[in-house]
Motif scaffolding. Sequence first.
Motif, PDB file in Angstrom:
ATOM      1  N   ASN A  98       0.829  -1.210   0.000  1.00 23.75           N
ATOM      2  CA  ASN A  98       0.000   0.000   0.000  1.00 23.75           C
ATOM      3  C   ASN A  98       0.862   1.258   0.000  1.00 23.75           C
ATOM      4  O   ASN A  98       0.583   2.223  -0.712  1.00 23.75           O
ATOM      5  N   THR A  99       1.927   1.224   0.799  1.00 24.47           N
ATOM      6  CA  THR A  99       2.842   2.373   0.846  1.00 24.47           C
ATOM      7  C   THR A  99       3.517   2.577  -0.501  1.00 24.47           C
ATOM      8  O   THR A  99       3.630   3.699  -1.008  1.00 24.47           O
ATOM      9  N   SER A 100       3.987   1.469  -1.092  1.00 24.22           N
ATOM     10  CA  SER A 100       4.696   1.552  -2.370  1.00 24.22           C
ATOM     11  C   SER A 100       3.779   2.035  -3.492  1.00 24.22           C
ATOM     12  O   SER A 100       4.192   2.832  -4.339  1.00 24.22           O
ATOM     13  N   MET A 101       2.550   1.552  -3.518  1.00 28.44           N
ATOM     14  CA  MET A 101       1.621   1.944  -4.583  1.00 28.44           C
ATOM     15  C   MET A 101       1.354   3.447  -4.563  1.00 28.44           C
ATOM     16  O   MET A 101       1.125   4.060  -5.612  1.00 28.44           O
ATOM     17  N   LYS A 102       1.384   4.044  -3.377  1.00 26.87           N
ATOM     18  CA  LYS A 102       1.173   5.480  -3.268  1.00 26.87           C
ATOM     19  C   LYS A 102       2.450   6.269  -3.578  1.00 26.87           C
ATOM     20  O   LYS A 102       2.394   7.347  -4.179  1.00 26.87           O
ATOM     21  N   ALA A 103       3.583   5.698  -3.187  1.00 20.36           N
ATOM     22  CA  ALA A 103       4.853   6.425  -3.314  1.00 20.36           C
ATOM     23  C   ALA A 103       5.553   6.196  -4.655  1.00 20.36           C
ATOM     24  O   ALA A 103       6.418   6.983  -5.032  1.00 20.36           O
ATOM     25  N   HIS A 104       5.176   5.117  -5.374  1.00 20.13           N
ATOM     26  CA  HIS A 104       5.895   4.738  -6.597  1.00 20.13           C
ATOM     27  C   HIS A 104       4.925   4.562  -7.771  1.00 20.13           C
ATOM     28  O   HIS A 104       4.762   3.458  -8.289  1.00 20.13           O
ATOM     29  N   PRO A 105       4.303   5.645  -8.218  1.00 14.94           N
ATOM     30  CA  PRO A 105       3.285   5.531  -9.274  1.00 14.94           C
ATOM     31  C   PRO A 105       3.835   5.034 -10.613  1.00 14.94           C
ATOM     32  O   PRO A 105       3.173   4.261 -11.309  1.00 14.94           O
ATOM     33  N   SER A 106       5.026   5.463 -10.986  1.00 13.73           N
ATOM     34  CA  SER A 106       5.596   5.030 -12.271  1.00 13.73           C
ATOM     35  C   SER A 106       5.882   3.534 -12.261  1.00 13.73           C
ATOM     36  O   SER A 106       5.587   2.818 -13.224  1.00 13.73           O
ATOM     37  N   LEU A 107       6.463   3.055 -11.177  1.00 21.37           N
ATOM     38  CA  LEU A 107       6.783   1.639 -11.048  1.00 21.37           C
ATOM     39  C   LEU A 107       5.522   0.794 -11.148  1.00 21.37           C
ATOM     40  O   LEU A 107       5.490  -0.205 -11.883  1.00 21.37           O
ATOM     41  N   TRP A 108       4.476   1.195 -10.451  1.00 27.07           N
ATOM     42  CA  TRP A 108       3.255   0.392 -10.444  1.00 27.07           C
ATOM     43  C   TRP A 108       2.467   0.545 -11.742  1.00 27.07           C
ATOM     44  O   TRP A 108       1.728  -0.368 -12.129  1.00 27.07           O
ATOM     45  N   PHE A 109       2.642   1.669 -12.411  1.00 23.85           N
ATOM     46  CA  PHE A 109       2.043   1.773 -13.753  1.00 23.85           C
ATOM     47  C   PHE A 109       2.672   0.745 -14.680  1.00 23.85           C
ATOM     48  O   PHE A 109       1.977   0.055 -15.435  1.00 23.85           O
ATOM     49  N   MET A 110       3.992   0.608 -14.631  1.00 23.40           N
ATOM     50  CA  MET A 110       4.680  -0.353 -15.494  1.00 23.40           C
ATOM     51  C   MET A 110       4.333  -1.783 -15.109  1.00 23.40           C
ATOM     52  O   MET A 110       4.143  -2.650 -15.981  1.00 23.40           O
ATOM     53  N   ILE A 111       4.210  -2.055 -13.814  1.00 27.75           N
ATOM     54  CA  ILE A 111       3.796  -3.387 -13.371  1.00 27.75           C
ATOM     55  C   ILE A 111       2.383  -3.678 -13.868  1.00 27.75           C
ATOM     56  O   ILE A 111       2.090  -4.769 -14.378  1.00 27.75           O
ATOM     57  N   GLY A 112       1.502  -2.693 -13.747  1.00 35.34           N
ATOM     58  CA  GLY A 112       0.125  -2.863 -14.216  1.00 35.34           C
ATOM     59  C   GLY A 112       0.061  -3.098 -15.707  1.00 35.34           C
ATOM     60  O   GLY A 112      -0.735  -3.913 -16.193  1.00 35.34           O
ATOM     61  N   LEU A 113       0.919  -2.406 -16.460  1.00 36.94           N
ATOM     62  CA  LEU A 113       0.956  -2.593 -17.909  1.00 36.94           C
ATOM     63  C   LEU A 113       1.369  -4.032 -18.239  1.00 36.94           C
ATOM     64  O   LEU A 113       0.804  -4.660 -19.150  1.00 36.94           O
ATOM     65  N   GLY A 114       2.342  -4.548 -17.492  1.00 36.82           N
ATOM     66  CA  GLY A 114       2.754  -5.937 -17.705  1.00 36.82           C
ATOM     67  C   GLY A 114       1.644  -6.910 -17.365  1.00 36.82           C
ATOM     68  O   GLY A 114       1.418  -7.894 -18.095  1.00 36.82           O
ATOM     69  N   VAL A 115       0.937  -6.650 -16.289  1.00 38.37           N
ATOM     70  CA  VAL A 115      -0.182  -7.514 -15.891  1.00 38.37           C
ATOM     71  C   VAL A 115      -1.297  -7.460 -16.939  1.00 38.37           C
ATOM     72  O   VAL A 115      -1.888  -8.491 -17.291  1.00 38.37           O
ATOM     73  N   ALA A 116      -1.580  -6.273 -17.455  1.00 36.76           N
ATOM     74  CA  ALA A 116      -2.622  -6.124 -18.468  1.00 36.76           C
ATOM     75  C   ALA A 116      -2.261  -6.831 -19.771  1.00 36.76           C
ATOM     76  O   ALA A 116      -3.138  -7.298 -20.515  1.00 36.76           O
ATOM     77  N   PHE A 117      -0.973  -6.930 -20.054  1.00 38.15           N
ATOM     78  CA  PHE A 117      -0.497  -7.590 -21.266  1.00 38.15           C
ATOM     79  C   PHE A 117      -0.681  -9.107 -21.219  1.00 38.15           C
ATOM     80  O   PHE A 117      -0.922  -9.758 -22.243  1.00 38.15           O
ATOM     81  N   LEU A 118      -0.590  -9.693 -20.035  1.00 34.71           N
ATOM     82  CA  LEU A 118      -0.513 -11.150 -19.900  1.00 34.71           C
ATOM     83  C   LEU A 118      -1.737 -11.933 -20.380  1.00 34.71           C
ATOM     84  O   LEU A 118      -1.576 -12.959 -21.060  1.00 34.71           O
TER      85      LEU A 118
END
Length: 291
Positions: A98-118
């Motif tokens: 939860n802390t990381s998702m709020k503090a690291h938006p670019s990182l989680w956007f890229m993770i989400g993009l990878g998840v959406a691709f799968l």
Amino acid sequence: MAEWGAALAVILGIVEGLTEFLPVSSTGHLILVGHALGFTGDVAANAEISIQLGAILAVIVFEREKIGRLLSGTWQEQGDLRRLVTESRGESWRSLLNTSMKAHPSLWFMIGLGVAFLPAAAVGLLAHGWITSHLFTPRTVAATSILGGFIILLVEARPRPGRTMTLDQVSLAEAVWIGVAQCASLIPGMSRSGSTIIGGLLAGLDRKVATEYSFFLALPTIIAATVYETYKARATFSDQDFLALGIGMVVSFLVAWAVIAAFLAYVQRHTLRVFAYYRIALGLMVFFVFR
């Protein structure tokens, strides 16, 4: 039958550039144009997929500043996340996430993009051969064009206010939903752009954000498909064939670049209904021609 060469590559490049990022299905249009010109078979199927790379390069160039910021931010934030994990002994993983998702938006956007691709990548890998053998037909494109048109009209009839107003606010759950929606685009005529934009709208993304997210999700999706298809076609294409393919990619790049800018401006002021009406009319016309 039309011979694969520079002239045909220019035609297909124009069609690809015009339709890749609009919710009307570039693959469907390439299939229809190919059948109309007598360009069918293995070379046609491979060319229709491979030529999409030019349009993807247009996204990279058009969104280069955002892509640069996202990559730079991701690199910095992954280091920060490692430090956070090291220094947070005893803290629960849920709290850390939860802390990381709020503090690291670019990182989680890229993770989400990878998840959406799968999801589409997995289904496409398993079903690609069957789809290209059985569904790359004008009648399939006609049926899915009409179906997709009615889906757009249904979604636009009950518009939802967007709660996600910027790209870096797209959550992991929203990315999963968009990724599942993208699976529909494996059927020719359904439209990758249309499926992901509608999936984004249903997930709660603002219309412009849903459209732009569709552009970004196209990067891993189409690059993977193009590289895979071009590698498979290395024995099918001659040196001259690859030259024609390069010409088609350049044309699709130039046309797509203009379309991306125009479409982003359009969706900020208008709904997608005009594309739904176009899809339905196109599907009915194709059924009439290929009855």
